[in-house]
Motif scaffolding. Structure first.
Motif, mmCIF file in Angstrom:
data_model
loop_
_atom_site.group_PDB
_atom_site.id
_atom_site.type_symbol
_atom_site.label_atom_id
_atom_site.label_comp_id
_atom_site.label_asym_id
_atom_site.label_seq_id
_atom_site.Cartn_x
_atom_site.Cartn_y
_atom_site.Cartn_z
ATOM 1 N N PHE A 22 0.836 -1.207 0.000
ATOM 2 C CA PHE A 22 0.000 0.000 0.000
ATOM 3 C C PHE A 22 0.868 1.253 0.000
ATOM 4 O O PHE A 22 0.616 2.203 -0.740
ATOM 5 N N HIS A 23 1.895 1.251 0.847
ATOM 6 C CA HIS A 23 2.749 2.438 0.950
ATOM 7 C C HIS A 23 3.821 2.484 -0.140
ATOM 8 O O HIS A 23 4.372 3.544 -0.426
ATOM 9 N N GLY A 24 4.114 1.320 -0.734
ATOM 10 C CA GLY A 24 5.205 1.275 -1.718
ATOM 11 C C GLY A 24 4.753 1.397 -3.152
ATOM 12 O O GLY A 24 5.545 1.728 -4.034
ATOM 13 N N MET A 25 3.471 1.115 -3.418
ATOM 14 C CA MET A 25 2.980 1.176 -4.792
ATOM 15 C C MET A 25 2.377 2.556 -5.076
ATOM 16 O O MET A 25 1.883 3.224 -4.165
ATOM 17 N N GLN A 34 -12.022 2.476 -7.595
ATOM 18 C CA GLN A 34 -11.631 1.504 -6.567
ATOM 19 C C GLN A 34 -10.103 1.457 -6.484
ATOM 20 O O GLN A 34 -9.410 1.287 -7.490
ATOM 21 N N ASP A 35 -9.550 1.599 -5.279
ATOM 22 C CA ASP A 35 -8.091 1.505 -5.103
ATOM 23 C C ASP A 35 -7.630 0.065 -5.348
ATOM 24 O O ASP A 35 -8.250 -0.890 -4.862
ATOM 25 N N THR A 36 -6.527 -0.079 -6.079
ATOM 26 C CA THR A 36 -6.050 -1.421 -6.458
ATOM 27 C C THR A 36 -4.549 -1.600 -6.275
ATOM 28 O O THR A 36 -4.023 -2.676 -6.517
ATOM 29 N N GLY A 37 -3.830 -0.560 -5.847
ATOM 30 C CA GLY A 37 -2.364 -0.652 -5.775
ATOM 31 C C GLY A 37 -1.869 -1.730 -4.837
ATOM 32 O O GLY A 37 -0.935 -2.479 -5.161
ATOM 33 N N ALA A 38 -2.470 -1.834 -3.640
ATOM 34 C CA ALA A 38 -2.034 -2.848 -2.681
ATOM 35 C C ALA A 38 -2.354 -4.246 -3.192
ATOM 36 O O ALA A 38 -1.574 -5.185 -3.013
ATOM 37 N N ILE A 39 -3.522 -4.403 -3.822
ATOM 38 C CA ILE A 39 -3.890 -5.711 -4.395
ATOM 39 C C ILE A 39 -2.831 -6.123 -5.414
ATOM 40 O O ILE A 39 -2.304 -7.237 -5.379
ATOM 41 N N TYR A 40 -2.518 -5.203 -6.332
ATOM 42 C CA TYR A 40 -1.542 -5.494 -7.381
ATOM 43 C C TYR A 40 -0.189 -5.875 -6.776
ATOM 44 O O TYR A 40 0.449 -6.848 -7.182
#
Length: 931
Positions: A22-25, A34-40
């Motif tokens: 979450f913090h790195g993407m 819809q937020d997806t960065g942490a999922i990815y």
């Protein structure tokens, strides 16, 4: 870097990576917002992890909602943590859904943290002797590291074993809890002892031991060397209750009551329909397309090199597809009666090819005793023939002598064809019983290795998973691990028989899968048939022959080395002005970079000054203490690895040392050896060369060493077709002197020693892809001057530059390079976006054809020489070692000159290149004299 065993039990700290992703993407969203960065980030990490380590057992563990037992112990636990952002919270449910659809076991256990579940499973796996890899970014997990448990931070691919924990924290894993309890943890709001930081905590732990030791020795704290030591005992006494509370909070539970065990946590077949919908909804387009195409999101554990044409062959295009499907119906039996034995014996005689495997008591072929044999003639059908299981209440078995007498004609027959996995080992074991295994038609280890040496490891378990998509039964699963591991003769037949039969069945199925792929490429087929399989027989004979050692010479060398090591240690201490542990990274850092203020050339991932060997080597060019340290390390390694160890490796039955040669380790085709490793005996130092004096000839014999001269440079001349190089070699010139004359523009006779030395560095450096920077470091000259030398070299030898450029282009297009004889080296990173990895692959592309061709040539030479020796039909000459470009023999003194000339002739004519091959041979009482 720590060595991770194949197919470890993988435990993923999902919560740790959720926050880090979450913090790195970057803040990715789909078209609906819809937020997806942490999922990815997490899914990408899981794909990479599974692809790299091919775990047969895995779990992804997340924290549950609500309080845990630690909140009951200490209500302020984690009170400082901010609440989870909505942007992250909204990604948890879809992430869980994707992980489940991927077929990965996922665990969320109420009342405890993910750490506790991971700790419990890691402890259970340790008790089973199972290798475990914990994927986490949480430093607290270091307390779980042991001989079976390793950590990996998939964000930076940093791996940490017991030694890594010690290097990073300055303390072993069993003191991590004490460390956290003393200094506290602001993130988790563990109070610790006020006023205790990293240095003071380490000072107490390194000086006294854990918390219990500290509280038992409060009076000794003042004597420790850290700031504030004199007043620390008072603080420790005042806050003892807080320290012990902190210890309890920092301790990961190892006894959570779970409804499953490590062996239950196996990945299942992904739900591709669900993945298609999920990836479409969250707009992961590439993964969505993979799922639509029916490709596994986990990539079937294949490497990047699978995109190249050798591994692109679709299973439906291979012959006998039923032979390699993971779900093929199996029929395994146990042969316990003479009638069953005779039926199987006839079946083997009638079969055009049968798979054969032995079960023994040891991996050491000189010590192994035969326990049983397994066979397969048809995919899915196999049998195990036990004859030496000796546990209590073992069922009736046929006698070993009876079985071997009946099997001997079949096993020694050249007409009856066999296939096996690493049959060289089985051949050596059978030789102990007077049976010479013949008719070796195929070997699945060698087939896989030649097909693609870097696609996977080449043991049977790895091959089965990679090529058959089938997970096999591991030996540890039926025998246990560690000190309590059973030998095969102690394993009950209900476990031993299916395991052994599976080995033969899988071997046959692997052959039916691999051989059609090899047959699509005639050059690869020929490398297997004409080089690797016949060579395995030659290597087997060499291994059985062994090498004679003079243990008294080695004993004297050990004593001399011990004396010199003591002297060096004293010299280092005197130079440093104090005594310290030369093996302690931390103390060495303090001496070199704090006390002596030497320049920091490189840092560890933690940011500390590196004391790695290449750093000390560079410092040793300028500073005397690192130079002494390098000598100390070299001599210590020499003593521990060779002069102390070699006498203990002498076989009591033969009085000789028997190494194991490995055909399927080095990616380029070169042989390697273990127990002992003959390839690594140092020859650049006087002490290292002395070890070779202990390799002696039998009475009446001499040692002969025959070595190819500058073979890789000759191969470069052949491959590049450069006129200047071809002319120099064909006219018999000293190639380094000739290169110096060309590069420095002087007459051949006027070349100085320094010019020849520089030319030699250029000649060898270029074939290993050395840059101007590397050449400058090696010659200790400015980079610009090194670049000038290289430019002059390429002006004089333009064919070399042309070959290098064409090879890079071809490697990028094909994904592999080839030797002169058709062996391939695949280069998975030749088109990598990471510049360093791509450049490394480019260097390999240039060097591999030379290294690989040199390997092929010496293997072909060994076959020629072995055939000549067989036809002599006497014991006057024995081939006893292969080391790099050198063959070593024992030859009867009365035939010495004639046989030596014949060996040189055979080696020089092993193949035809456009330049002559030159072999230099000499003889002596020992290997050092002959080299």
């Amino acid at each position: 870097m720590a060595n991770i065993p194949e197919n470890p039990f993988v435990l993923v700290d999902g919560s740790s990576y959720l926050f880090r992703a979450f913090h790195g993407m970057p803040p990715l969203t789909n078209s609906k917002g819809q937020d997806t960065g942490a999922i990815y980030g997490v899914i990408n990490m899981l794909r990479s992890l599974v692809k790299q380590y091919s775990p047969t057992n895995i779990a992804v563990v997340f924290d549950a909602k609500g309080k845990t037992f630690r909140d009951d112990i200490y209500p302020a636990y984690k009170a400082n943590r901010p609440s989870m952002p909505d942007e992250l919270r909204s990604q948890i449910e879809p992430l869980h859904a994707i992980i489940k659809a991927m077929g990965l076991p996922m665990i969320v256990e109420e009342g405890v943290e993910a750490d506790d579940v991971i700790g419990t499973l890691a402890q259970q796996a340790t008790e089973q002797g199972r290798a475990t890899l914990i994927s986490t970014g949480d430093k607290d997990m270091a307390q779980l590291v042991n001989e079976h448990v390793t950590l990996i931070n998939t964000m930076n691919n940093h791996i940490m074993d017991q030694e890594g924990v010690l290097e990073k924290f300055g303390i072993p894993p069993d003191l991590i809890i004490d460390f956290l309890a003393l200094k506290g943890d602001k993130v988790d709001n563990i109070p610790g002892v006020p006023g205790v930081g990293d240095k003071s905590a380490l000072g107490m732990l390194q000086g006294l031991g854990g918390i219990e030791d500290i509280y038992n020795n409060l009076d000794k704290i003042a004597q420790l060397e850290f700031r504030g030591a004199k007043k620390m005992a008072v603080k420790m006494q005042e806050f003892e209750e807080q320290a012990r509370l902190s210890y309890e909070l920092a301790t990961i539970k190892l006894d959570v009551k779970l409804e499953f065990k490590p062996e239950d946590l196996q990945p299942t077949i992904p739900d591709n329909n669900a993945l298609v919908d999920l990836f479409k909804e969250y707009e992961f387009k590439r993964w969505h397309q993979e799922a639509v195409n029916g490709n596994s999101i986990l990539g079937n554990h294949t490497s990047q090199s699978a995109t190249t044409d050798s591994t692109n062959a679709k299973k439906e295009d291979s012959q006998d597809t039923s032979s390699f499907k993971a779900d093929v119906e199996t029929h395994y039996s146990t042969i316990l009666t003479e009638q069953d034995f005779e039926q199987w014996l006839q079946k083997l005689k009638d079969a055009p090819l049968f798979a054969f495997d032995t079960e023994t008591t040891s991996l050491n072929y000189m010590e192994a005793e035969l326990v049983g044999m397994s066979f397969s003639t048809t995919a899915g059908e196999a049998a195990y023939l036990p004859f030496a299981h000796d546990y209590m209440d073992a069922p009736e078995q046929l006698e070993r002598d009876f079985v071997l007498e009946k099997m001997k004609p079949l096993l020694e027959s050249t007409e009856h064809k066999k296939v096996g996995q690493h049959l060289k080992y089985d051949r050596n074991v059978l030789a102990n019983y007077g049976i010479q295994l013949n008719g070796i038609a195929f070997d699945t280890m060698l087939e896989s290795y030649v097909l693609n040496s870097v696609a996977t490891r080449h043991d049977m378990d790895s091959l089965s998973l990679h090529y058959l998509d089938k997970s096999t039964t591991k030996f540890e699963e039926i025998a246990g691990k560690g000190a309590k591991q059973l030998t095969f003769n102690q394993i009950p037949l209900e476990k031993a028989s299916p395991y052994a039969a599976e080995d033969a069945d899988i071997t046959l199925r692997l052959h039916n899968t691999l051989w059609p792929q090899l047959c699509e490429h005639e050059s690869l087929k020929k490398v297997v048939e004409d080089i690797e399989i016949p060579l395995s027989v030659v290597l087997s004979d060499m291994e059985q022959t062994g090498v004679l050692l003079d243990s008294q010479t080695l004993l004297q060398q050990s004593q001399d080395l011990a004396q010199r090591i003591m002297e060096l240690e004293k010299e280092v201490h005197d130079m440093a002005g104090q005594e310290f542990n030369l093996s302690s990274t931390k103390q060495l850092q303090e001496i070199l970079f704090e006390k002596m203020d030497l320049p920091v050339l490189k840092k560890t991932p933690k940011g500390a000054p590196s004391t790695a060997e290449e750093v000390l080597q560079e410092l040793a060019l300028t500073y005397p203490l690192p130079k002494l340290l390098m000598e100390y390390r070299g001599l210590t390694k020499l003593k521990n690895t060779y002069t102390d160890k070699l006498p203990k490796m002498i076989n009591p039955r033969t009085g000789r040392v028997h190494t194991s040669y490995h055909q399927a380790i080095a990616a380029t085709g070169r042989l390697s050896s273990t127990d002992p490793n003959l390839q690594n005996i140092p020859i650049r130092t006087a002490e290292g060369r002395k070890v070779r004096k202990a390799f002696i000839a039998s009475p009446g014999y001499k040692i002969v060493a025959a070595d190819y001269s500058q073979i890789e440079l000759r191969i470069m001349a052949h491959l590049s077709g450069d006129e200047g190089l071809l002319k120099a070699f064909s006219s018999g010139k000293d190639i380094h002197r000739a290169t110096a004359a060309e590069v420095f523009g002087v007459e051949l006779e006027q070349v100085s020693a320094d010019q020849r030395r520089n030319a030699k560095a250029i000649n060898f450096g270029l074939i290993y892809g050395m840059s101007a920077f590397g050449l400058a470091r090696q010659l200790n000259i400015p980079r610009q001057e090194a670049q000038k030398y290289m430019n002059l070299y390429f002006e004089r030898y333009p064919g070399v530059l042309r070959y290098m450029e064409e090879t890079r282009v071809s490697a990028k297009e094909k994904g592999y390079v080839s030797t002169v004889f058709g062996r391939r080296l695949y280069l998975p990173e030749i088109n990598a976006s990471n510049g360093m990895r791509r450049q490394g692959a480019e260097r390999a592309a240039i060097n591999a054809p030379m290294q690989g061709t040199a390997a092929d040539i010496i293997k072909m030479a060994m076959l020629e020489v072995a055939n000549w020796i067989d036809n002599l039909n006497n014991d006057d000459v024995k081939m006893i070692m292969q080391v790099h470009d050198e063959l070593v023999f024992e030859i009867k003194e009365h035939n010495l000159d004639g046989y030596k000339e014949k060996i040189v002739e055979l080696m020089e004519n092993a193949c035809d290149l456009s330049v002559p091959l030159i072999v230099e041979a000499d003889s002596g009482e020992n290997w050092d004299e002959a080299h």
